[in-house]
Every structure is written in C-alpha cells, then in structure tokens.
Design a protein around this motif. Structure first.
Motif, short mmCIF file in Angstrom:
data_model
loop_
_atom_site.label_atom_id
_atom_site.label_comp_id
_atom_site.label_asym_id
_atom_site.label_seq_id
_atom_site.Cartn_x
_atom_site.Cartn_y
_atom_site.Cartn_z
N MET A 1 0.85 -1.20 0.00
CA MET A 1 0.00 0.00 0.00
C MET A 1 0.88 1.24 0.00
O MET A 1 2.02 1.22 0.48
CB MET A 1 -0.92 0.01 1.23
CG MET A 1 -1.89 -1.17 1.29
SD MET A 1 -2.97 -1.05 2.71
CE MET A 1 -3.87 0.43 2.30
N ALA B 1 -1.04 6.21 2.79
CA ALA B 1 -2.47 5.87 2.71
C ALA B 1 -3.21 6.19 4.01
O ALA B 1 -4.39 6.54 3.98
CB ALA B 1 -2.64 4.39 2.36
N GLU C 1 -6.13 -2.19 6.46
CA GLU C 1 -4.82 -2.33 5.84
C GLU C 1 -4.78 -3.61 5.01
O GLU C 1 -4.55 -4.70 5.52
CB GLU C 1 -3.74 -2.38 6.92
CG GLU C 1 -2.31 -2.33 6.37
CD GLU C 1 -1.28 -2.39 7.48
OE1 GLU C 1 -0.10 -2.12 7.20
OE2 GLU C 1 -1.67 -2.72 8.61
N ASP D 1 -4.42 -5.12 0.50
CA ASP D 1 -3.99 -4.78 -0.85
C ASP D 1 -5.19 -4.20 -1.60
O ASP D 1 -6.15 -4.92 -1.90
CB ASP D 1 -3.46 -6.04 -1.54
CG ASP D 1 -2.78 -5.71 -2.86
OD1 ASP D 1 -2.96 -4.57 -3.35
OD2 ASP D 1 -2.07 -6.57 -3.39
N LEU D 2 -5.15 -2.92 -1.89
CA LEU D 2 -6.29 -2.27 -2.52
C LEU D 2 -6.54 -2.75 -3.94
O LEU D 2 -7.63 -2.58 -4.48
CB LEU D 2 -6.09 -0.76 -2.52
CG LEU D 2 -6.03 -0.09 -1.13
CD1 LEU D 2 -5.81 1.40 -1.29
CD2 LEU D 2 -7.31 -0.36 -0.37
#
Length: 446
Positions: A71, A75, A130, A132-133
């Motif tokens: 990330m 963020a 938190e 992995d977008l």
C-alpha cells in the motif's frame, strides 16, 4: 395434617411428611448460571470461539509482519497511522466470541467496516483497513467466519433472515467491487471470501436440522416403545386381576358361605364361635382382594375423587396393636390427623404394613419396645414403626421365609406409595408413605 414449627436462621418449616412449606411472603429464587452459559452451550464451544478469535488476530499480525501489504506509505496519513485498521481488526476478532448467540451483531459490524472501506477509498481521504487495494477483497479478515456463523446460527423470522442476507450481499458486493472491473484474481478471491462460506453454512445448517429431526424421531420412537410397554403391562395386570377374581374370589366366597352355614347348623358354642371367626376372616379377605383387584384393574381414565357411598369397614390399627400388647410387647401408638381421610384400600395396606412390622418385632426383637406413628394428612398417610434392640435371644428368627418386607414394598408401591426399611439406633425402622386416595374399579362379585 400439618404441624407447626418454630424455626430460626431462615430454616424452612416442614410438615409431618417432611415437605418444605412455602413462606407466607412470596419469594423468587434467582438461578445463578455460569457466565459462559450466556454465550455458549458447552465449554468446548467456549474454548473454540475464544481460540478462534485470538488465533485469527495473531495470525493477521503475523502475516502483516511477514508479508506487508503493498500500500502507499501515505495511505493512512489522514488518520495518523494504521492504528485505526488495527483497532477495527481487533474489535471484529473479539466479536467472534459472540458469533453463536449474536451472529447478526458481528455481521452488521463486518458489513459496516467493508462498506466504510469502499466509501473511504472511493470518496474519502483513504482506506480504513490495511490490505492490498488492488487484488484483495475489501472486507475484514473475519468475513468468511462471520458469514458462516450467521447462516448456521442465525435464527429469527423472515424480516431478520432477510436482513442477514442483505448484509451478506453488502459484503459480497464490496468484495467483488464491480464498479472497478477487477481482473480474475480478485474475483476468485472474493468468491472464496463470501460465496463459499455462505454455501458451506447452508450445508451445515441443513445437516443440523436433519440431525435434530433424526434425534427427535428417535426420542419419539423411544417414547412410543415405553408407552407400548406400559400398555402391555397394564393389559397383563388386567388379565391377572380377572383371573384372581374368577378363581380366588369364588373359592373364598364358598368358604365364607360354608362357615356361615356351619355356624347356623351347629349347637356347640365353640364351633359356632370358630365358624363366625372363619366367616369374618373370609369376609375381610374378600374385601382386601376386591380392593387389590380394583387397583390392578384401574385405568388412567379413572377420575380422582372420594366415594360418596357408605364407608367400608376397614381393619382397626388400635385392635392390632392391642393384640401385641396382650402378649407382652410394649407398643406406643401415636395417631395424628383424621383416619377417615384415607380410602379403604389405603387403610388395609397400612394395616398390613403395621402387622408385618409387629410380626418381625415378635420374631427378631423379643423384649423390644415399639413406637407406631400414623400421621393422616390431606393427601397422604405416613406410617413409622420403630423398635429398640432385642433384650433376649430371637428364637423365631429363622421361622419366616424372608419375603415379608419385600412383599410389603411391592404392596406399597402398587398403590403408588414409597417404602423404607432399615436398621436404626440399634433397632429397626419401617416407614411407608401412602397416598390418601387410590382409585379402584368396582369388581362385581362372582
């Protein structure tokens, strides 16, 4: 009949039968249950859920250390770091402890976190969780376990069920993210993240219902077997009652008639007196046999109640005790209550209990003193026969067959009472608690 009692230190009063009498002021007893019983049905479930919650949280921390999510470093700058993500994950992991009792609460919290993640990423300053977008589902890490729990343990009406599936739909929608058109990897991950746990939960829920239905069917079959066995015993008792009435009653009736005829035809006073005693004894035997046969033949449909007809003649306990006193056995006789409260069948059973107990004293405890207590209550009769230790050798100890007390127990239990016989204080004690009323069917004379 109830006895008054003076008591202190909150000792509950008891009546003559040992029953605890309720206090005048109504009180409510609070049943204390262990704390874990509020959330789980067994200690195994409690240990499993607590271990699951702690294990998932620790596993998430370990994976974050070993495989940090790719990330952007900034963020979570809008909130001052990843503490919010850790707080949400820790809270959702802790909520798994209540997933069996309150699965909807855990599901609502997970759906709120997933929806908040989507809104904050698309329209807000940054993510809440938190992960992995790009490739990972946006739902919390506990999502599969939450969906499984709500499908298996969720209960309620149609509205509650619809709400549960709507929240599951929210989790699935956020996990698939159709507005971003992700590649095949996120779709497969979202499938195993939401759809597979729901299908597995449906399977386990159906399996649980099937197992409960099979268990209920087995219990119902067992109850039916018990009812059939009870019906068979009742039919056998009725058959025995008919045979006793047809055979024994007929013979005793002939004996009574012949004794009466002998008393009328004889001029000898001794013969007439013996014939009268024989006739009287036979008449009492017929009455007892009629009561016994009536008890054997009584059905469940017999309504409890007392007969309005004239009372039948029953043996007198005082006369029985006077016979023992006549042969030198000191007997203390205590009567409490009204003897007319019990029915003839119960009175005859009580007579046989006292008679057998006194006979055993004559045989096994010569020279002993005896105390006979008869307490007549509204719904039962309590008999207590207690004797002291013998003062001489028991010469008639081996004269019996050894089945007297066993027969008394069977006779008392036949009318629905309880029987106890055991040594007490160097002597012996016999106690019988009989119901005040025993329904019997009317048995016609042969």
């Amino acid at each position: 009949m109830r006895e008054g009692a003076t008591f202190v230190c909150f000792v509950p009063p008891r009546d003559a039968f040992g029953r605890v009498q309720p206090p005048r002021a109504a009180t409510v007893d609070v049943v204390k249950r262990p704390l874990w019983r509020l959330l789980w049905n067994s200690k195994h479930d409690a240990v499993f859920d607590v271990s699951l919650a702690v294990g998932l949280y620790l596993m998430g921390q370990l994976l974050a250390l070993l495989y940090p999510p790719p990330m952007p470093s900034d963020a979570f700058d809008w909130i001052g770091g990843v503490w919010l993500s850790q707080t949400i994950n820790a809270t959702l992991s802790a909520l798994l402890i209540i997933r069996r009792r309150f699965p909807g609460v855990v599901l609502a919290a997970s759906a709120a976190a997933a929806a908040g993640q989507a809104v904050m990423v698309e329209f807000g300053p940054g993510p809440l969780l938190e992960n992995d977008l790009d490739t990972n589902p946006w739902g919390p890490g506990v999502t599969p376990f939450v969906i499984y729990a709500v499908v298996v343990y969720g209960t309620g009406g149609r509205v509650k069920t619809f709400l549960h599936w709507a929240l599951i739909g929210v989790l699935a929608f956020v996990a698939f993210r159709p507005w971003t058109f992700p590649g095949p990897d996120p779709i497969v991950g979202a499938l195993f993240w939401t759809i597979v746990p729901a299908i597995l939960g449906l399977y386990m829920a159906a399996r649980r219902k099937l197992m409960n239905a099979l268990q209920e069917r087995a219990e119902r079959a067992e109850r039916e077997q018990e009812l059939l066995a009870e019906q068979a015993r009742a039919d056998e008792r009725a058959r025995l009652a008919v045979e006793m009435h047809d055979v024994v009653t007929h013979r005793i009736s002939l004996m009574v008639l012949q004794a009466g005829a002998l008393g009328v035809a004889s001029d000898d006073p001794a013969v007439r007196r013996a014939a009268e005693e024989l006739r009287s004894g036979g008449s009492e035997a017929l009455a007892e046999l009629r009561d016994l046969v009536g008890v054997l033949r009584r059905g469940e449909e017999a309504e409890p109640g007392r007969s309005d007809g004239p009372p039948e003649r029953v043996p007198d306990l005082a006369a029985l005790i006077s016979q023992s006193e006549a042969i030198g056995v000191p007997v203390e006789f205590v009567v409490r209550g009204d003897p007319d409260l019990v029915t003839p069948a119960v009175a005859r059973t009580a007579y046989r209990v006292v008679q057998e107990a006194l006979t055993n004293v004559h045989k096994h405890a010569p020279g002993a003193s005896v105390r006979v207590s008869a307490v007549y209550g509204d719904d039962r009769l309590r008999l207590t026969i207690r004797n002291s230790g013998p003062s001489g050798p028991a010469e008639l100890a081996d004269s019996g067959a050894g089945v007297g007390l066993r027969g008394l127990r069977q006779r008392v239990e036949l009318v629905g009472g309880s029987f106890r016989a055991e040594p007490s204080g160097g002597g012996f004690e016999v106690e019988a608690i009989l119901p005040g009323y025993v329904p019997t069917e009317e048995v016609a004379d042969a």
